[in-house]
Design a protein around this motif. Structure first.
Motif, PDB file in Angstrom:
ATOM      1  N   ASP A 136       0.737  -1.302  -0.057  1.00  0.00           N
ATOM      2  CA  ASP A 136       0.070  -0.034   0.023  1.00  0.00           C
ATOM      3  C   ASP A 136       1.048   1.369   0.123  1.00  0.00           C
ATOM      4  O   ASP A 136       1.324   1.958   0.967  1.00  0.00           O
ATOM      5  CB  ASP A 136      -0.937  -0.061   1.079  1.00  0.00           C
ATOM      6  CG  ASP A 136      -1.930   1.163   1.194  1.00  0.00           C
ATOM      7  OD1 ASP A 136      -1.547   2.217   0.371  1.00  0.00           O
ATOM      8  OD2 ASP A 136      -2.655   1.074   2.199  1.00  0.00           O
ATOM      9  N   THR A 138       0.285   4.077  -0.762  1.00  0.00           N
ATOM     10  CA  THR A 138      -0.441   5.329  -0.305  1.00  0.00           C
ATOM     11  C   THR A 138      -0.334   5.744   1.177  1.00  0.00           C
ATOM     12  O   THR A 138       0.052   6.800   1.626  1.00  0.00           O
ATOM     13  CB  THR A 138      -2.061   5.213  -0.761  1.00  0.00           C
ATOM     14  OG1 THR A 138      -2.232   5.177  -2.111  1.00  0.00           O
ATOM     15  CG2 THR A 138      -2.731   6.675  -0.061  1.00  0.00           C
ATOM     16  N   HIS A 139      -0.415   4.498   1.905  1.00  0.00           N
ATOM     17  CA  HIS A 139      -0.309   4.470   3.444  1.00  0.00           C
ATOM     18  C   HIS A 139       0.927   4.215   3.846  1.00  0.00           C
ATOM     19  O   HIS A 139       1.185   4.140   5.173  1.00  0.00           O
ATOM     20  CB  HIS A 139      -1.516   3.867   4.046  1.00  0.00           C
ATOM     21  CG  HIS A 139      -2.735   4.424   3.677  1.00  0.00           C
ATOM     22  ND1 HIS A 139      -3.567   3.601   2.935  1.00  0.00           N
ATOM     23  CD2 HIS A 139      -3.427   5.490   4.467  1.00  0.00           C
ATOM     24  CE1 HIS A 139      -4.649   4.476   2.821  1.00  0.00           C
ATOM     25  NE2 HIS A 139      -4.544   5.386   3.590  1.00  0.00           N
TER      26      HIS A 139
END
Length: 124
Positions: free
Chosen positions: A62, A64-65
């Protein structure tokens, strides 16, 4: 003046011997330069694996995070049993070059109450 000395070539310890025995000119003991070169090469090989590394497999990334989901064996320093779990990557650049399914060795720690991957490298 060319000084030489003898070093032990017998390997002991947890790491396999990956360097050939050092040999100086005409069968003499190696020079200090040769010994230092051998030490530098060994340190480079040891630095490639994260300290206290745990083997695992990347299951999800992930970006994005900044999280990495890993199926892994026991993480001894954190007393975490084998499982699949998401970890924050610090720094986020640890995610660069990883793909789902990669076999990895990684180190994790607990930072501000959160489990964090602090080092990672692909294995074969």
């Amino acid at each position: 003046m060319n000084r030489t000395f003898t070093i032990a070539s017998r390997h002991e310890g947890p790491f396999p011997s990956v360097l050939p025995p050092l040999r100086g000119r005409a069968g003499r003991s190696p020079t200090l330069g040769a010994v230092i070169s051998g030490i530098a090469a060994t340190l480079a090989l040891l630095a490639a694996a994260p300290a206290g590394a745990t083997e695992g497999e990347v299951r999800k990334i992930d970006h994005t995070h900044g999280k990495l989901t890993i199926k892994h064996g026991e993480i001894k320093n954190l007393q975490i049993p084998a499982m699949t779990m998401a970890y924050k990557a610090k720094p986020n650049t640890l995610l660069d070059g990883l793909t789902v399914g990669d076999k990895i060795e990684f180190s994790a720690d607990k930072v501000d109450g959160q489990y964090v991957v602090t080092a990672v490298r692909k294995t074969k």
